[in-house]
Enzyme design. Structure first.
Site, PDB file in Angstrom:
ATOM      1  N   GLY A 112       0.846  -1.197   0.000  1.00 29.27           N
ATOM      2  CA  GLY A 112       0.000   0.000   0.000  1.00 29.27           C
ATOM      3  C   GLY A 112       0.874   1.237   0.000  1.00 29.27           C
ATOM      4  N   SER A 113       0.394   2.292   0.662  1.00 28.32           N
ATOM      5  CA  SER A 113       1.081   3.587   0.610  1.00 28.32           C
ATOM      6  C   SER A 113       2.420   3.585   1.338  1.00 28.32           C
ATOM      7  CB  SER A 113       0.191   4.665   1.197  1.00 28.32           C
ATOM      8  OG  SER A 113      -0.999   4.742   0.448  1.00 28.32           O
ATOM      9  N   THR A 114       2.711   2.518   2.120  1.00 27.31           N
ATOM     10  CA  THR A 114       4.008   2.505   2.804  1.00 27.31           C
ATOM     11  C   THR A 114       5.160   2.428   1.803  1.00 27.31           C
ATOM     12  OG1 THR A 114       3.919   0.100   3.045  1.00 27.31           O
ATOM     13  CG2 THR A 114       3.137   1.405   4.912  1.00 27.31           C
TER      14      THR A 114
END
Lengths: 377, 624
Positions: free
Chosen positions: B324-326
């Site tokens: 994801g956005s990590t």
């Protein structure tokens, strides 16, 4: 010192000891050898039984009693022995039949006959009675025995042998057979008869084999070759050879054999005691013991040679060669050149029954030796 | 007549003498044959028979070495050896094995798997070796057996040491467990070392450091009699005890992470960025490793194995999740390295991005978009449109290269545990080889927000964020901190394994990304500002919310995440390190179906960092 071929000293200058031996109808050299052997036997037994003093004590009592038997038998003259030979043989035969009918079963075989407090094996009597009977039968007949005499001779040997063999006690049967056969052989059985018997046996073997059941063949093969059964009968002989071989030249020392002390060697106090000797005293010890037997056998054969009548000669020779058979079968079995047969090492193995018979035999040898001198004078 | 008798007498005497000489000679020859045989046995083959006699007499009995203990970095005991009673059978001494086993089962509870294990051992071990039929006997079972012992020749109770894990589930996924050696393992192991040991480390530290923990088997040479009874001890070579292991793990963090995860399934990995030492490695739900000691019962195993939450599955090591956005800070570093963006130049985010020829727009998580936005703010606010653009500008080859060769994604981190998964950093080549499909532009776009084929493990995320914390310095993650020798009392610290630093050609790239991550927590625009409140130290972080279910809220009538069945909810992720200027801990958190990264995952990371940074203790002196 000990000289097998030394002639008896003149009675006149005999020392006190020699006079005593003569009075007691004993042969000093043979007696000394037997005493040495018995004492050595007790020492070996001590080492073979894991220092079981109770066992050694019981055996010492038996040895002492057997020497009393020797002394007693030595007093009986050969003529008396000869006259009573058929009666002893008949008695032995009856006891043997009686044993088969209602004897005690000890270790899987019917060998023992109970006489109140004492139990004994009638087959032991036959070890002496068969050569006595053969010698009695031949004593007043011209030698060598002729064809007609072979049948009764065969009967008086093979009937007791078969009776003992079906007990079953093959070891003793073999010893009785050898005692009887040696008596006949010493009587001068002709070479062609011997060859004929050998040929007949060679022909009979495959025929008998053919009529045997498979399981009987198996039994016979295992009996002849214990390696077929390495965990059963084979275990004895394998452990016995390990004991002897690991002893080396000088042995591991008295009471220091791992095979015997740690119970790897079965029957170490009885039939396999020679392996204990080989382990603890090495090649030297084993040879010395054989030499001691050799001396006893040689001395006894000399007594037989000097005997003055047929009966004494044949009896003395047969008893001596029976002793040889004992020693050879036992040492051969323990060292692995003969199949395992239950034959004790005379005067060393733990046990009393054969000891008495053996000493009675030596008593007869003493009697033959000493009474000859009395007759000669 | 009389004359004939006299002649016969002489002849007979002569004949007899001859015959005596014959039998005497034969006798002598036969006795010489015996002497020859004795000579062969006692002189020629003496050595051979000495060897056989020694083999009869002496027996080598292996002596089990005590297994090394395992401690955490503060000296808290994690794995120990407890006295335990084992029921052993020496097959050779049992007259009838089947009957004995049947009779034993009446006295002692023998489970089918015990019999199976025993049968396996029976095939491989020698019949005079004691084989375990049951371990961990209860006191009552020991007493029952003692009463009937005489009925069971060749069966005996042996006092031994059994592994015990005092903290149970808390450290299960780190320590692993030991179990009875299987046939396959026996083929791999040194048979001389495992004659006395029936247990071997299966997984975790127990498996990875089996050779250190096991020690070396001692030998007691005993003299035994024909029945196998020991007569005396001839010589004794003591076993060398296994090494004691000190892990970089801090059980306080393990417990804090587990508590913070609560009933969620997920993973937490915390690393000391300065040396790669793993401070916490948690996967929930966990299991009690003590169940495995001496063989787990089929009922227990089936319960663990069929649990839909998969307690035996080590998510930290083997769980492969879309980041994801990590992934955004890492892509930002790549974009700066390849100079495909100007970090301070704004980009317009209308809330969607059309990438021709796809007629449908790629949406931003924030309806209406973030408006004009630069790189630091795109990280802080987790702007999807900005990173769709970054991905398009970088292209899949440069993304693949940078994420794998520089940051360690897509390949094992090299942690000292077995079974680590690689994750996936996709590339056209990978797609062709694995899926036999061509690479599409759409595949590239969603890599920009950590979706699609991109998969990472929580361990890789923690490893990556540790590299950011150290401005590109990297270490191999490592659990083993020090090795204690119980004999000498010496403790040897293990070396950190430094890796080549992350390549970064844009001078201030690290400061830009770190500052942006700090703002994630420290500013109101930050997606994890909730955890910045009340923090006594500075935190840099990045949230992630990974779709596991293609959906748009409202399409199926769902009003909010809470209306979606839990198994279909997004995975929540968070990566962080602290303190920002002097990083001592880097954390990655993954919560299965946890929903938003900021709301669910970030507080867990905060709890772990609080435990570490606020309650730091002076490590107790280590016990050798």
């Amino acid at each position: 010192m000990l000289n097998v071929f030394a002639s008896a000293p003149p009675r006149g200058d005999a020392s006190l000891g020699e006079q005593l031996l003569q009075r007691l109808h004993l042969d000093g050299q043979l007696l000394l050898a037997l005493i040495v052997l018995s004492l050595a036997g007790l020492a070996i037994l001590y080492g073979a039984s894991n220092q079981d003093t109770g066992m050694v004590y019981r055996q010492a009592v038996r040895v002492a009693l057997s020497f009393v038997v020797l002394l007693a038998v030595a007093q009986i003259s050969p003529q008396f022995l000869r006259q009573w030979s058929p009666w002893l043989f008949a008695l032995g035969l009856m006891l043997l039949l009686f044993t088969l009918h209602s004897g005690h079963i000890g270790r899987g075989a019917q060998r023992w006959l109970s006489l109140g407090v004492v139990r004994f094996q009638p087959s032991e009597i036959m070890k002496i009675a068969v050569p006595m009977m053969v010698a009695w039968y031949l004593h007043d007949r011209p030698l060598p025995p002729n064809w007609k005499q072979l049948l009764p001779l065969a009967a008086m040997i093979f009937i007791p042998v078969l009776l003992v063999a079906i007990e079953p006690d093959l070891g003793t049967a073999l010893l009785i057979l050898s005692a009887g056969a040696f008596a006949v052989f010493l009587a001068g059985l002709r070479l062609r008869v011997i060859l004929l018997i050998a040929v007949a046996l060679a022909i009979a073997t495959p025929i008998v084999w053919h009529f045997m059941h498979v399981y009987q063949r198996e039994r016979l093969l295992t009996f002849l070759d214990p390696q077929r059964d390495p965990l059963g009968a084979g275990y004895h002989i394998i452990q016995s050879q390990i004991a002897i071989g690991s002893g080396g030249m000088f042995g591991k020392g008295w009471l220091h054999g791992s095979q015997s002390q740690l119970d790897f060697l079965p029957e170490s106090s009885t039939d396999f005691i020679y392996a204990v000797l080989g382990e603890q005293f090495g090649f030297i010890g084993a040879i010395v013991l054989l030499a001691l037997y050799g001396f006893i056998i040689a001395r006894s054969l000399l007594i037989a040679l000097r005997a003055q009548d047929t009966y004494s000669r044949l009896l003395a020779g047969a008893i001596t060669m029976a002793l040889f058979t004992y020693v050879f079968i036992n040492s051969g079995m323990v060292s692995g050149i003969l199949p395992v047969v239950g034959v004790p090492l005379p005067l060393v193995s733990y046990g009393g029954s054969s000891l008495v018979t053996l000493m009675a035999g030596f008593g007869m040898l003493m009697s033959i030796h000493s009474h000859r001198k009395l007759l000669a004078t | 007549m009389a004359r004939i008798r006299i002649r016969n007498e002489w002849l007979e005497r002569h004949q007899f003498t001859l015959r005596v000489i014959v039998v005497g000679s034969i006798g002598l020859i036969l006795l010489l044959a015996v002497v020859t045989r004795l000579f062969y046995l006692q002189i020629v083959s003496h050595e051979h028979y000495v060897t056989l006699a020694e083999g009869n007499r002496l027996r080598n009995e292996p002596v089990m070495p005590p297994r090394g203990l395992i401690y955490d970095r503060n000296g808290v005991l994690l794995a120990e050896n407890r006295p335990s009673y084992e029921l052993d059978i020496i097959p050779e001494q049992v007259p009838d094995l089947d009957a004995t086993l049947k009779a034993l089962a009446k006295v002692i509870d023998i489970r089918p798997q015990d019999l199976k294990q025993f049968d396996d051992l029976l095939k491989t071990k020698k019949p005079f070796q004691p084989l375990p039929i049951r371990s961990n006997l209860s006191d009552a079972e020991v007493a029952h057996f003692a009463v009937d012992r005489q009925d069971f020749p060749g069966v005996d109770i042996r006092a031994t040491l059994a592994r015990y894990y005092p903290l149970g589930p808390v450290t299960a996924h780190v320590i692993g467990y030991t179990g009875i050696i299987s046939q396959d393992e026996l083929a791999r192991l040194d048979p001389n070392q495992y004659t006395s040991t029936s247990q071997v480390g299966k997984i975790g530290i127990e498996g990875a450091y089996e050779s250190l923990l096991h020690g070396s088997t001692g030998v007691r040479q005993v003299e035994a009699d024909a029945q196998g009874r020991t007569v005396r001890v001839v010589s004794y070579t003591p076993p060398v005890p296994g090494k004691n292991l000190y892990l970089s793990i801090d059980v306080r963090l393990q417990e804090a992470a587990e508590k913070a995860l609560g009933s969620n399934s997920g993973a937490v990995v915390a690393i000391d960025p300065r040396d790669g030492g793993v401070l916490a490695l948690v996967s929930t739900p966990s299991f009690d490793p003590n169940l495995f000691i001496g063989g787990i019962s089929p009922a227990d195993f089936s319960k663990l194995n069929t649990d839909p939450l998969q307690p035996l599955f080590n998510r930290a090591l083997r769980g492969q999740y879309p980041p994801g956005s990590t992934i955004k800070p890492f892509l930002a570093l790549a974009a700066l390295n390849y100079k495909v963006v100007d970090p301070f130049k704004n980009l317009m985010c209308p809330g969607y991005l059309y990438v021709p020829p796809n007629p449908h727009p790629y949406r931003d998580w924030k309806a209406g978009g973030h408006g004009e936005i630069d790189l630091p703010n795109a990280i802080t606010q987790s702007c999807d449109v900005y990173f769709y653009t970054v991905a398009l500008k970088l292209g899949i080859d440069r993304i693949h290269d940078y994420l794998t060769t520089q940051l360690g994604f897509g390949e094992p981190s090299g942690i000292d545990l077995m079974g680590e998964r690689d994750g996936v950093v996709p590339s056209p080549l990978w797609k062709r080889q694995t899926l036999h499909q061509p690479w599409y532009l759409g595949d590239l776009v969603i890599v920009g927000i950590g979706q699609g084929y991109l998969l990472v493990t929580p361990l890789q995320l923690a490893d990556g964020v540790a590299a950011i914390a150290m401005h590109g310095e990297r270490f191999v993650p490592q659990l083993l901190h020090a090795i204690g020798d119980p004999l000498s009392g010496k403790i040897t610290d293990t070396q950190a394994h430094a890796l080549p630093p992350v390549q970064e050609s844009y001078a201030s790239a690290w400061n830009i990304v770190v500052q942006a991550m700090k703002n994630v927590v420290a500013t109101w625009e930050g997606t994890a500002h909730n955890i910045g409140i009340g923090a006594k130290y500075s935190i840099a972080g990045k949230t992630g919310t990974a779709q596991v279910y293609r959906k748009r809220l409202g399409v199926f009538g769902e009003e909010s995440e809470a209306d979606i069945p839990k198994a279909l909810r997004d995975n929540a992720l968070f990566i962080a390190f602290a303190p920002v200027n002097d990083p001592r801990i880097a954390v990655a958190v993954e919560v299965d179906h946890g929903g938003g990264g900021g709301g669910t995952a970030a507080p867990i990371a905060r709890a772990v960092m609080d435990e570490y940074l606020l309650h730091e203790i002076n490590p107790a002196p280590k016990q050798p």
